[in-house]
Design an enzyme around this catalytic site. Sequence first.
Site, PDB file in Angstrom:
ATOM      1  CD1 TRP A   1      21.632 -45.098 -38.847  1.00 58.79           C
ATOM      2  CD2 TRP A   1      19.426 -45.122 -38.476  1.00 58.79           C
ATOM      3  NE1 TRP A   1      21.337 -44.096 -37.947  1.00 58.79           N
ATOM      4  CE2 TRP A   1      19.998 -44.083 -37.705  1.00 58.79           C
ATOM      5  CE3 TRP A   1      18.043 -45.332 -38.409  1.00 58.79           C
ATOM      6  CZ2 TRP A   1      19.234 -43.264 -36.867  1.00 58.79           C
ATOM      7  CZ3 TRP A   1      17.280 -44.519 -37.582  1.00 58.79           C
ATOM      8  CH2 TRP A   1      17.888 -43.491 -36.815  1.00 58.79           C
TER       9      TRP A   1
ATOM     10  CD  GLU B   1      21.975 -44.291 -42.900  1.00 62.34           C
ATOM     11  OE1 GLU B   1      21.119 -45.203 -42.966  1.00 62.34           O
ATOM     12  OE2 GLU B   1      21.715 -43.104 -43.157  1.00 62.34           O
TER      13      GLU B   1
ATOM     14  CE  LYS C   1      21.323 -39.183 -37.445  1.00 61.10           C
ATOM     15  NZ  LYS C   1      19.898 -39.428 -37.612  1.00 61.10           N
TER      16      LYS C   1
ATOM     17  CG  ASP D   1      21.898 -39.767 -44.549  1.00 59.48           C
ATOM     18  OD1 ASP D   1      21.913 -38.531 -44.699  1.00 59.48           O
ATOM     19  OD2 ASP D   1      20.846 -40.418 -44.416  1.00 59.48           O
TER      20      ASP D   1
ATOM     21  CG  HIS E   1      23.663 -39.506 -41.096  1.00 61.47           C
ATOM     22  ND1 HIS E   1      23.424 -40.852 -40.971  1.00 61.47           N
ATOM     23  CD2 HIS E   1      22.445 -38.931 -41.153  1.00 61.47           C
ATOM     24  CE1 HIS E   1      22.124 -41.086 -40.963  1.00 61.47           C
ATOM     25  NE2 HIS E   1      21.510 -39.928 -41.080  1.00 61.47           N
TER      26      HIS E   1
ATOM     27  CG  HIS F   1      20.824 -43.215 -47.069  1.00 54.19           C
ATOM     28  ND1 HIS F   1      20.336 -43.584 -45.843  1.00 54.19           N
ATOM     29  CD2 HIS F   1      20.548 -44.250 -47.910  1.00 54.19           C
ATOM     30  CE1 HIS F   1      19.800 -44.798 -45.932  1.00 54.19           C
ATOM     31  NE2 HIS F   1      19.921 -45.219 -47.171  1.00 54.19           N
TER      32      HIS F   1
ATOM     33  CG  ASP G   1      15.588 -32.560 -40.645  1.00 54.85           C
ATOM     34  OD1 ASP G   1      15.405 -33.636 -40.062  1.00 54.85           O
ATOM     35  OD2 ASP G   1      15.242 -32.353 -41.818  1.00 54.85           O
TER      36      ASP G   1
ATOM     37  CG  ASP H   1      16.409 -37.286 -42.522  1.00 51.90           C
ATOM     38  OD1 ASP H   1      17.134 -38.020 -43.201  1.00 51.90           O
ATOM     39  OD2 ASP H   1      16.387 -37.320 -41.277  1.00 51.90           O
TER      40      ASP H   1
ATOM     41  CG  ASP I   1      17.276 -41.339 -45.566  1.00 52.75           C
ATOM     42  OD1 ASP I   1      16.045 -41.274 -45.356  1.00 52.75           O
ATOM     43  OD2 ASP I   1      18.100 -41.582 -44.671  1.00 52.75           O
TER      44      ASP I   1
HETATM   45  C1  RNT Z   1      18.457 -41.957 -40.074  1.00 53.87           C
HETATM   46  C2  RNT Z   1      19.050 -42.651 -41.254  1.00 53.87           C
HETATM   47  C3  RNT Z   1      18.194 -43.734 -41.872  1.00 53.87           C
HETATM   48  C4  RNT Z   1      16.732 -43.368 -41.922  1.00 53.87           C
HETATM   49  C5  RNT Z   1      15.868 -44.365 -42.651  1.00 53.87           C
HETATM   50  C6  RNT Z   1      14.424 -44.119 -42.434  1.00 53.87           C
HETATM   51  O1  RNT Z   1      19.190 -40.895 -39.663  1.00 53.87           O
HETATM   52  O2  RNT Z   1      19.381 -41.699 -42.228  1.00 53.87           O
HETATM   53  O3  RNT Z   1      18.689 -44.032 -43.135  1.00 53.87           O
HETATM   54  O4  RNT Z   1      16.546 -42.109 -42.492  1.00 53.87           O
HETATM   55  O5  RNT Z   1      16.242 -45.620 -42.322  1.00 53.87           O
HETATM   56 ZN    ZN Z   2      20.008 -42.381 -44.127  1.00 53.01          ZN
END
Ligand code: RNT
Ligand code: ZN
Length: 422
Positions: A188, A229, A231, A262, A265, A289, A297, A299, A329
């Site tokens: 990523w 990955e 986004k 993810d 994302h 993820h 946010d 995460d 994640d």
């Molecule tokens: C960031 C991605 C990635 C990170 C990690 C720390 O938006 O989700 O996966 O969260 O690599």
């Molecule tokens: Zn991620």
Amino acid sequence: MEENIHVRSYETARQQYAELGVDTDAVLEAMKHVPLSLHCWQGDDVGGFETEDAELSGGGIQVTGNFPGKARNPDELKADIQKAFSLIPGTHRVNLHAVYGEFGGRAVDRDQIEPEHFSSWADWAKEHTAGLDFNGTFFSHPKADSGYTLSSKDKGIRAFWIEHAKRCRSIGEYFGKELGTPTVLNLWVPDGSKDVPVDRMGFRAVLRQSLDDIFSQEISPKYLKESIETKLFGIGSEAYVVGSHEFYLSYALQAGKMICLDLGHFHPTELIADKISSVLLFQDELLLHVSRPMRWDSDHIVVLNDDIYALFQELVRCEVLNRVHIGLDFFDGSVNRIGAWVTGSRASLKALLFAFLEPRKLLLEYEESGNYYARLALLEQLKSMPFGAVWDYYCLTSSAATENKVIGEVLDYEHNVLRRRG
Ligand code: RNT
Ligand code: ZN
């Protein structure tokens, strides 16, 4: 005495599920064979061990919170992961980032890292995990400050990050060989911009070239499986992310790599669950993820919400668990970090269990005969079935804490370990 309560509750639950044609014993057996990949970075707010007080910076992601007791070195991080694992039923993998090497106090730049910097992780993993996964770290570094790494138009910067990515592949391959289970190496990069760029195509063309260079050397999938990955936007990259969903999905198809989906994302109303069947009709494997987006946010700590139910239902309904790698994640520095891991992991496993407990045959019969009322009503009925009793029994028989014990265990560790750290 308490054990008996859980066993008795399970017996009742087993009968109730059996009436719907669901074999709970078989489900509990199946649960044991689905590993999660626990992300090491929740343990220290994505800091890593390159310097003594390394911190996350740049990269379109952010950690807030200053809860006491974060892991300051590999030994503390390993101890914390072990504590978390003791509270999570099953045997799981650990997902490392490149900044978590053991560099012995020496400055080792990202284009210099070697398997030897990760050998003690490999030794530790043999005893405590089902395998290791890995990630390049393309942020928290002066050469990432411009906001562009692998897609940088500066040749020197790009070369530096390409070399980093290649070294990560070697480290992943090394883990795969050492542990006898392939490493999932995820790539990523934060590349993107806060405001509208005029050369969207240009940066993507550069990224494509960099990826071609990185993947030019073949590595056996026996040791290494690779993902990229996607986004939509990040903090400070609201207008443009070079590695968008369409970019990586196309690249992955062409290059035979996995994509990483993810949960944080995509557009807030877009469901990852709905993407799985589409992707896996054209791709062999997929990395997830598991995360919880909230407003801007991506995460937050995973909890058992509708998105998580839907995600695991899809994995079970599509029968793709053997083709999907389930990484977690999220990172939250404002609460007990071991608790964060435990809550997020247990929520994911609960969703998996809930999905396994569906009477699939019956639901399909209703669907295929056009009886959509019965399908809807049965799905509703499942929500008040004694799923919690099956979960607690699973925890009990896996020597992990039952629900009523988790908070106490986490707080004891906080009191005895975390609060004693400087
Ligand atoms: C960031 C991605 C990635 C990170 C990690 C720390 O938006 O989700 O996966 O969260 O690599
Ligand atoms: Zn991620």
